[in-house]
Design an enzyme around this catalytic site. Structure first.
Site, short mmCIF file in Angstrom:
data_model
loop_
_atom_site.label_atom_id
_atom_site.label_comp_id
_atom_site.label_asym_id
_atom_site.label_seq_id
_atom_site.Cartn_x
_atom_site.Cartn_y
_atom_site.Cartn_z
N LYS A 193 59.68 35.97 -37.97
CA LYS A 193 58.29 35.74 -37.50
C LYS A 193 58.11 36.59 -36.24
CE LYS A 193 55.56 33.83 -35.14
NZ LYS A 193 54.57 34.58 -34.32
N GLY A 246 61.80 34.73 -26.26
CA GLY A 246 60.43 34.53 -25.80
C GLY A 246 60.43 33.76 -24.50
N THR A 248 60.25 30.71 -21.65
CA THR A 248 61.08 29.52 -21.46
C THR A 248 60.39 28.26 -21.99
OG1 THR A 248 62.28 30.53 -19.65
CG2 THR A 248 62.22 28.13 -19.67
N THR A 250 58.20 28.02 -24.44
CA THR A 250 58.26 28.04 -25.91
C THR A 250 59.68 27.67 -26.35
OG1 THR A 250 56.76 29.92 -25.78
CG2 THR A 250 57.59 29.36 -27.94
N GLU A 268 66.90 33.17 -26.14
CA GLU A 268 66.89 34.21 -25.10
C GLU A 268 65.55 34.10 -24.40
OE1 GLU A 268 69.27 36.55 -24.44
OE2 GLU A 268 70.60 35.62 -25.90
N CYS A 306 62.36 41.50 -20.12
CA CYS A 306 62.90 40.27 -19.53
C CYS A 306 63.91 40.57 -18.42
CB CYS A 306 63.53 39.40 -20.61
SG CYS A 306 64.77 40.30 -21.54
N GLU A 411 58.56 33.62 -13.59
CA GLU A 411 58.58 34.95 -14.18
C GLU A 411 57.15 35.50 -14.23
OE1 GLU A 411 59.22 35.18 -18.44
OE2 GLU A 411 60.67 36.76 -18.09
P1 NDP Z 1 56.35 33.53 -26.40
O1 NDP Z 1 57.33 32.47 -26.07
O2 NDP Z 1 54.91 33.24 -26.23
O3 NDP Z 1 56.49 34.01 -27.92
C1 NDP Z 1 57.69 34.47 -28.48
C2 NDP Z 1 57.63 34.29 -29.97
O4 NDP Z 1 57.57 32.90 -30.28
C3 NDP Z 1 56.40 34.91 -30.62
O5 NDP Z 1 56.71 35.34 -31.93
C4 NDP Z 1 55.46 33.72 -30.67
O6 NDP Z 1 54.45 33.89 -31.63
C5 NDP Z 1 56.41 32.62 -31.06
N1 NDP Z 1 55.97 31.26 -30.72
C6 NDP Z 1 55.05 30.87 -29.82
N2 NDP Z 1 54.94 29.52 -29.82
C7 NDP Z 1 55.81 29.07 -30.75
C8 NDP Z 1 56.19 27.78 -31.21
N3 NDP Z 1 55.63 26.67 -30.71
N4 NDP Z 1 57.12 27.68 -32.16
C9 NDP Z 1 57.73 28.78 -32.67
N5 NDP Z 1 57.42 30.04 -32.28
C10 NDP Z 1 56.48 30.18 -31.32
O7 NDP Z 1 56.83 34.79 -25.58
P2 NDP Z 1 56.09 36.17 -25.44
O8 NDP Z 1 55.82 36.74 -26.79
O9 NDP Z 1 54.98 35.98 -24.47
O10 NDP Z 1 57.25 37.07 -24.81
C11 NDP Z 1 57.48 37.18 -23.47
C12 NDP Z 1 58.64 36.30 -23.06
O11 NDP Z 1 59.81 36.68 -23.75
C13 NDP Z 1 58.95 36.46 -21.60
O12 NDP Z 1 59.10 35.22 -21.02
C14 NDP Z 1 60.29 37.19 -21.60
O13 NDP Z 1 61.11 36.96 -20.50
C15 NDP Z 1 60.91 36.71 -22.86
N6 NDP Z 1 61.91 37.65 -23.28
C16 NDP Z 1 63.25 37.33 -23.12
C17 NDP Z 1 64.25 38.23 -23.46
C18 NDP Z 1 65.70 37.88 -23.32
O14 NDP Z 1 66.55 38.59 -23.87
N7 NDP Z 1 66.05 36.80 -22.62
C19 NDP Z 1 63.92 39.55 -23.99
C20 NDP Z 1 62.50 39.79 -24.12
C21 NDP Z 1 61.54 38.85 -23.78
P3 NDP Z 1 53.00 34.46 -31.19
O15 NDP Z 1 53.24 35.59 -30.24
O16 NDP Z 1 52.46 34.90 -32.48
O17 NDP Z 1 52.29 33.34 -30.56
#
Ligand code: NDP
Length: 509
Positions: A193, A246, A248, A250, A268, A306, A411
């Site tokens: 996804k 994604g 924290t 979420t 992550e 990130c 962040e």
């Molecule tokens: P989100 O947490 O909003 O989304 C990440 C993914 O999860 C997307 O595919 C999103 O879908 C999906 N999602 C959102 N809500 C849900 C849910 N309730 N259940 C299941 N899936 C869900 O993060 P962002 O896309 O905004 O990404 C940025 C974040 O990612 C930053 O906080 C960053 O630090 C972190 N990150 C961490 C990394 C690491 O290695 N630690 C590397 C890169 C990023 P949709 O977008 O379609 O809503």
């Protein structure tokens, strides 16, 4: 990296027709049941670039059912056959590198040059790395002689089943492949996804998967909104494990949802990463290299990585040398059309994200922060005509921000860094470790002993010394505390997707 891209052409054609993205379920491309769609945009131009299935639990259930059916045959295949398919997929992405890079740049607003040199080559490397890694994974065998006889214990790794792979928008193809490649190599089947915001390259990848010959149902890609399709995938009872990158918050909701059914999870999450700059890194010999590398660490991908350094801790004795140099180098970043080969710094992911970044900067300023550079949206008339309605926010350096403030504790995930002085190593460590996160840090000094002493005292998953984001794909990557659970990379990733199982054979006596 094995796939160095050829030089960027002087001009690049922008997309003409929006793509019509479909889910890949059981080897077939389909719209969401009911036909609902969302749209994906180019944040640099505000133009629609694709319609995207707005999938629901229906679509997710079909994808998981297909992956469950495909699992027995896929997991029983010899590892070299699974590896060969991943290699073929890597070759197809490499063949179409320019098309993938253009799509990634258009869908995220990042410079095309970055997508061509980082995102796509790294995605290819991910696919190849895990194809090789699974061939290196050895079955462990223990033999023991006992007075009553001898035995041989074999540790097998049984793939878990259907893996849910959920990835974010900042490095769309890079992080999507970072998840699906080890899952497939280890023998799991996949329901991926991608972020609904950046679906285009995952869609292109799903087309290449069919071309590469992946059997139906082995890798399914379901597009849609996180709280709808993503949450349905996490809750689906036939999903065995979840790998998520994604935010924290979420991650927290995913962990709660998964806990009830004991699904294995790797999370992550976010970070608030410190850079500790010691005085010697700013002496005459090292200042230019330190400044260049720090600016890259703060502002690559518009600060939307990130691991970007967002809190720059500077030893007081070099403050007056380093700070003006950082400001000057930051101001020199070339901000502009992502398709222009000379652009260093493009658009943020969306206007909504820009407002969030701006509100955090404005709050810091309201609390007394001094803006050394940036601190505002780039005015339209300072941008090339094609991108005047884009989400461009100036790379920003702030001073006089309390270490306890939101700007230092949360962040920002944008082009914003705070500069903080320190006097002793103990003070630097206390500040660096003083957030709820623990993702990564950088240490800048040529004094190897001091660098190692500082590194050991940091509570983070990765420390880079005199550099940033240099990555050997064999090492474990992840975070402490609110930056996540589990490790990705190398054998840690492969082993996440398989449960060890022991077979003990009596061999004599
Ligand atoms: P989100 O947490 O909003 O989304 C990440 C993914 O999860 C997307 O595919 C999103 O879908 C999906 N999602 C959102 N809500 C849900 C849910 N309730 N259940 C299941 N899936 C869900 O993060 P962002 O896309 O905004 O990404 C940025 C974040 O990612 C930053 O906080 C960053 O630090 C972190 N990150 C961490 C990394 C690491 O290695 N630690 C590397 C890169 C990023 P949709 O977008 O379609 O809503």
């Amino acid at each position: 990296m094995s796939s160095a891209a050829p030089p960027l052409p002087a001009s690049y054609p922008a997309r003409v027709q929006p793509a019509v993205i479909c889910n890949l379920i059981d080897g077939c491309f389909r719209p969401a049941r009911g036909g609902a769609t969302t749209v994906a945009q180019n944040p640099a131009t505000n133009q629609m670039i694709a319609t995207v299935p707005d999938s629901t639990a229906h679509d997710v259930n079909e994808a998981v059912a297909a992956a469950s059916r495909a699992f027995p045959e896929w997991s029983a295949r010899p590892a070299d056959e699974r590896a060969a398919l991943l290699m073929r997929l890597a070759d197809l992405v490499e063949r179409d590198l320019d098309a993938f890079a253009l799509a990634e740049s258009e869908n995220t607003g990042k410079p095309l040059a970055l997508a061509r040199s980082l995102d796509v080559p790294r995605s290819i490397a991910n696919l190849r790395h895990f194809a090789h890694a699974v061939m290196e994974d050895r079955t462990r065998l223990f033999e023991q002689e006992l007075p009553q006889g001898s035995m041989q214990s074999t540790v097998l790794r049984k793939p878990l089943g259907v893996a849910a792979c959920i990835s974010p928008w900042n490095l769309p193809l890079y992080l999507f492949t970072w998840k699906i490649a080890p899952a497939l190599a280890a023998g799991c089947t996949v329901v991926g996804k991608p972020s609904e915001v950046t679906p285009v390259t995952a869609w292109m990848l799903s087309q290449r998967m069919v071309d590469a010959g992946f059997p139906a149902g082995v890798c399914n890609v379901v597009h849609g909104r996180g709280p709808l399709a993503g949450a349905a995938l996490v809750a689906q009872p036939d999903v065995a494990c979840i790998t998520f990158t994604g935010g924290t918050l979420t991650g927290e909701s995913i962990a709660r949802s998964a806990a009830g059914s004991f699904k294995r999870t790797a999370l992550e999450l976010g970070g608030s990463n410190a850079a500790i700059v010691c005085a010697d890194a700013a002496n005459d010999a090292h200042l230019p290299a330190t400044v260049d590398a720090l600016v890259r660490a703060m502002f690559t991908n518009q600060g939307q990585v990130c691991h970007c350094a967002s809190r720059i801790l500077i030893e007081r004795s070099c403050w007056d040398r380093l700070v003006p140099a950082l400001v000057e180098r930051t101001r020199a970043l070339r901000i502009g059309d992502p398709l222009d080969a000379t652009t260093d710094f493009g658009s943020l992911i969306s206007a909504a994200h820009l407002l969030r970044v701006a509100s955090m900067v404005n709050a810091a300023v309201g609390d007394g922060a001094r803006v050394l550079c940036g601190g505002e949206r780039i005015p339209a008339d300072a941008l090339p005509e094609r991108v005047r309605s884009g989400a461009f926010y100036a790379p920003t350096l702030l001073q006089d921000v309390s270490v306890d403030s939101n700007a230092n504790q949360e962040e920002i995930f944008g082009p914003v860094a705070t500069l903080i002085p320190f006097s002793t190593d103990a003070e630097a460590i206390r500040i660096a470790n003083g957030t709820k996160y623990g993702l990564s840090a950088t240490v800048w000094t040529r004094d190897d002993e001091r660098a190692m002493r500082l590194s050991r005292a940091l509570t983070v998953g990765t420390v880079w010394i005199n550099g940033w984001m240099m990555r050997d794909l064999r090492v474990p990557i992840g975070g402490f505390r609110c930056s996540g659970i589990g490790r990705e990379g190398g054998m840690d990733a492969l082993h996440f997707f398989a449960e060890p199982m022991v077979v003990v054979r009596r061999t004599g006596g």
